[in-house]
Every structure is written in C-alpha cells, then in structure tokens.
Design a protein around this motif. Structure first.
Motif, PDB file in Angstrom:
ATOM      1  N   LEU A 158      44.469  24.604  63.234  1.00 41.78           N
ATOM      2  CA  LEU A 158      43.862  24.642  62.008  1.00 41.78           C
ATOM      3  C   LEU A 158      44.727  25.194  60.542  1.00 41.78           C
ATOM      4  CD1 LEU A 158      40.349  24.988  63.163  1.00 41.78           C
ATOM      5  CD2 LEU A 158      41.379  22.115  62.507  1.00 41.78           C
ATOM      6  N   LYS A 159      45.087  24.004  59.608  1.00 37.54           N
ATOM      7  CA  LYS A 159      45.858  24.941  58.152  1.00 37.54           C
ATOM      8  C   LYS A 159      44.486  26.284  57.694  1.00 37.54           C
ATOM      9  CE  LYS A 159      47.756  23.463  54.293  1.00 37.54           C
ATOM     10  NZ  LYS A 159      47.992  22.054  53.381  1.00 37.54           N
ATOM     11  N   GLU A 160      45.484  27.955  57.325  1.00 37.60           N
ATOM     12  CA  GLU A 160      44.742  28.551  56.836  1.00 37.60           C
ATOM     13  C   GLU A 160      43.940  27.875  55.416  1.00 37.60           C
ATOM     14  OE1 GLU A 160      46.965  31.544  57.273  1.00 37.60           O
ATOM     15  OE2 GLU A 160      47.722  31.613  59.242  1.00 37.60           O
ATOM     16  N   LYS A 161      43.015  28.234  55.627  1.00 35.75           N
ATOM     17  CA  LYS A 161      42.175  28.089  54.258  1.00 35.75           C
ATOM     18  C   LYS A 161      42.867  29.172  52.525  1.00 35.75           C
ATOM     19  CE  LYS A 161      38.043  25.666  55.895  1.00 35.75           C
ATOM     20  NZ  LYS A 161      36.332  25.641  55.893  1.00 35.75           N
ATOM     21  N   PRO A 162      42.855  29.073  52.065  1.00 38.69           N
ATOM     22  CA  PRO A 162      43.136  30.095  51.183  1.00 38.69           C
ATOM     23  C   PRO A 162      42.514  31.643  50.919  1.00 38.69           C
ATOM     24  CG  PRO A 162      42.926  27.676  50.100  1.00 38.69           C
ATOM     25  CD  PRO A 162      42.828  28.102  51.219  1.00 38.69           C
ATOM     26  N   GLY A 163      43.201  32.928  50.734  1.00 33.93           N
ATOM     27  CA  GLY A 163      42.513  33.747  50.979  1.00 33.93           C
ATOM     28  C   GLY A 163      41.516  33.917  49.814  1.00 33.93           C
ATOM     29  N   PRO A 164      41.300  35.124  49.765  1.00 34.23           N
ATOM     30  CA  PRO A 164      40.584  35.788  47.999  1.00 34.23           C
ATOM     31  C   PRO A 164      42.184  35.691  46.933  1.00 34.23           C
ATOM     32  CG  PRO A 164      41.060  37.684  49.486  1.00 34.23           C
ATOM     33  CD  PRO A 164      41.256  35.923  50.314  1.00 34.23           C
ATOM     34  N   LYS A 165      42.008  35.453  46.536  1.00 32.97           N
ATOM     35  CA  LYS A 165      42.125  35.476  44.846  1.00 32.97           C
ATOM     36  C   LYS A 165      42.954  37.189  44.103  1.00 32.97           C
ATOM     37  CE  LYS A 165      42.112  31.185  44.925  1.00 32.97           C
ATOM     38  NZ  LYS A 165      43.117  29.911  44.872  1.00 32.97           N
ATOM     39  N   ILE A 166      43.952  36.626  43.459  1.00 30.19           N
ATOM     40  CA  ILE A 166      44.201  38.278  43.160  1.00 30.19           C
ATOM     41  C   ILE A 166      43.260  37.985  42.293  1.00 30.19           C
ATOM     42  CG2 ILE A 166      46.782  37.917  43.366  1.00 30.19           C
ATOM     43  CD1 ILE A 166      47.549  36.662  40.798  1.00 30.19           C
ATOM     44  N   ALA A 167      43.548  39.780  41.244  1.00 27.62           N
ATOM     45  CA  ALA A 167      42.501  40.155  40.185  1.00 27.62           C
ATOM     46  C   ALA A 167      42.189  38.959  39.044  1.00 27.62           C
ATOM     47  CB  ALA A 167      42.982  41.345  39.863  1.00 27.62           C
ATOM     48  N   GLY A 168      43.283  38.330  38.627  1.00 29.53           N
ATOM     49  CA  GLY A 168      42.947  37.951  37.289  1.00 29.53           C
ATOM     50  C   GLY A 168      41.744  36.406  37.407  1.00 29.53           C
ATOM     51  N   GLU A 169      42.029  35.729  38.977  1.00 30.71           N
ATOM     52  CA  GLU A 169      41.788  34.593  39.398  1.00 30.71           C
ATOM     53  C   GLU A 169      40.132  34.614  39.902  1.00 30.71           C
ATOM     54  OE1 GLU A 169      46.581  32.624  40.693  1.00 30.71           O
ATOM     55  OE2 GLU A 169      44.855  32.571  41.999  1.00 30.71           O
ATOM     56  N   LEU A 170      39.657  35.868  39.728  1.00 34.01           N
ATOM     57  CA  LEU A 170      38.717  36.360  41.108  1.00 34.01           C
ATOM     58  C   LEU A 170      37.580  35.489  40.079  1.00 34.01           C
ATOM     59  CD1 LEU A 170      38.728  40.395  41.907  1.00 34.01           C
ATOM     60  CD2 LEU A 170      39.014  38.513  43.117  1.00 34.01           C
ATOM     61  N   LEU A 171      36.742  34.923  41.150  1.00 33.45           N
ATOM     62  CA  LEU A 171      35.337  34.285  40.149  1.00 33.45           C
ATOM     63  C   LEU A 171      34.461  35.714  39.936  1.00 33.45           C
ATOM     64  CD1 LEU A 171      32.929  32.193  40.933  1.00 33.45           C
ATOM     65  CD2 LEU A 171      32.181  32.904  42.231  1.00 33.45           C
ATOM     66  N   LEU A 172      34.300  34.885  38.416  1.00 32.52           N
ATOM     67  CA  LEU A 172      33.401  35.339  37.158  1.00 32.52           C
ATOM     68  C   LEU A 172      31.812  34.639  37.927  1.00 32.52           C
ATOM     69  CD1 LEU A 172      35.400  35.600  34.703  1.00 32.52           C
ATOM     70  CD2 LEU A 172      35.449  37.529  36.554  1.00 32.52           C
ATOM     71  N   PRO A 173      30.506  35.476  38.190  1.00 33.10           N
ATOM     72  CA  PRO A 173      29.295  34.988  38.309  1.00 33.10           C
ATOM     73  C   PRO A 173      28.858  35.436  37.340  1.00 33.10           C
ATOM     74  CG  PRO A 173      29.796  36.830  39.782  1.00 33.10           C
ATOM     75  CD  PRO A 173      31.100  36.574  39.480  1.00 33.10           C
ATOM     76  N   ARG A 174      28.984  35.777  36.283  1.00 32.33           N
ATOM     77  CA  ARG A 174      27.949  36.138  34.662  1.00 32.33           C
ATOM     78  C   ARG A 174      28.975  35.476  33.885  1.00 32.33           C
ATOM     79  NH1 ARG A 174      26.981  42.044  34.685  1.00 32.33           N
ATOM     80  NH2 ARG A 174      29.429  42.241  35.114  1.00 32.33           N
ATOM     81  N   GLY A 175      29.824  34.671  33.666  1.00 32.97           N
ATOM     82  CA  GLY A 175      30.394  33.951  33.381  1.00 32.97           C
ATOM     83  C   GLY A 175      31.774  35.060  32.553  1.00 32.97           C
ATOM     84  N   GLU A 176      32.574  34.118  31.185  1.00 33.25           N
ATOM     85  CA  GLU A 176      33.199  35.775  30.774  1.00 33.25           C
ATOM     86  C   GLU A 176      32.422  36.913  30.380  1.00 33.25           C
ATOM     87  OE1 GLU A 176      36.404  34.061  27.975  1.00 33.25           O
ATOM     88  OE2 GLU A 176      36.543  32.561  29.099  1.00 33.25           O
ATOM     89  N   GLU A 177      33.261  37.911  30.277  1.00 30.18           N
ATOM     90  CA  GLU A 177      32.403  39.356  29.835  1.00 30.18           C
ATOM     91  C   GLU A 177      32.670  39.075  27.991  1.00 30.18           C
ATOM     92  OE1 GLU A 177      31.391  41.609  30.930  1.00 30.18           O
ATOM     93  OE2 GLU A 177      31.797  40.897  33.032  1.00 30.18           O
ATOM     94  N   GLN A 178      31.597  39.051  26.933  1.00 29.91           N
ATOM     95  CA  GLN A 178      31.209  39.209  26.344  1.00 29.91           C
ATOM     96  C   GLN A 178      31.548  40.579  25.592  1.00 29.91           C
ATOM     97  OE1 GLN A 178      31.247  36.476  24.325  1.00 29.91           O
ATOM     98  NE2 GLN A 178      31.257  35.280  26.449  1.00 29.91           N
ATOM     99  N   PRO A 179      32.306  40.915  24.342  1.00 28.12           N
ATOM    100  CA  PRO A 179      32.052  42.202  23.873  1.00 28.12           C
ATOM    101  C   PRO A 179      30.651  42.247  23.272  1.00 28.12           C
ATOM    102  CG  PRO A 179      33.019  40.626  22.149  1.00 28.12           C
ATOM    103  CD  PRO A 179      32.530  40.211  24.007  1.00 28.12           C
TER     104      PRO A 179
END
Length: 115
Positions: A87-108
C-alpha cells in the motif's frame, strides 16, 4: 479506526498466481493471459510466485516476481529500486505552516492592531 490502520502489518511480499507463456517468441509472464497469446493459442502454464513491491526515488512504483525488477524506472530511467510496502504510504502530518486550523485563522485581539 485510526489505531486499526496503524496496527496493520506492512506487506512487502504477497503470494500470487501468475501465467507464463511457453511460446519461444513470446515468453510472456504476467498475472493474466495476453489477448494476443489467447488468439494465437499459445501454450501457457499457471504458477505460484511471490510478488515483491518496489519504489523508485522519483516516486514511481513497480511490482516484480523476481528479487528485483528487470527494467529501469519508466519515469526517470534510473535503476535504484528500493523495497516498499504493498500500500502506498499516506502523507503524514504537515509542517507547522500547513497545520489544520480548526478555529479558522487567528484574528487580532483588538481592532486597532490590524496592520
């Protein structure tokens, strides 16, 4: 579900059933008969063998019934095959800049701090 996926063994070899055409000009070996061999009524035999899985550094994957593939990579032309899992390996966790933001982008926090 995820823990079951992580516990699956990595299959690098698998027993398979393949065909070998005896016709001298053909010498075809694969997992199913070639239409041309069937039309010309060549003699062929079924054998059991171990399928081995390989990966090229460029990412191309290959299957071989012998210890190593006989042909170079069809993508880059190199002959640097490395053993790989079925089986082809599935991509693992992303680097810090590509992480999922569950709350959306951070607002000031304050309106005046927007730049």
């Amino acid at each position: 579900m995820a823990s079951a996926y992580l516990q699956q063994p990595i299959l690098r070899e698998a027993l398979s059933h393949f065909l070998f055409c005896i016709y001298l000009q053909c010498k075809y070996t694969y997992f199913k008969p070639l239409d041309q061999c069937v039309e010309r009524k060549h003699d062929y035999h079924w054998h059991d063998a171990i399928k081995r899985f390989f990966r090229c550094p460029c990412g191309q994957r290959s299957i071989a019934l012998d210890r190593l593939p006989h042909k170079p990579c069809s993508n880059c032309g190199l002959f640097k095959w490395a053993r790989d899992s079925m089986l082809k390996e599935k991509p693992g966790p992303k680097i810090a800049g590509e992480l999922l933001l569950p709350r959306g982008e951070e607002q000031p926090k304050f309106i005046n701090s927007i730049k």
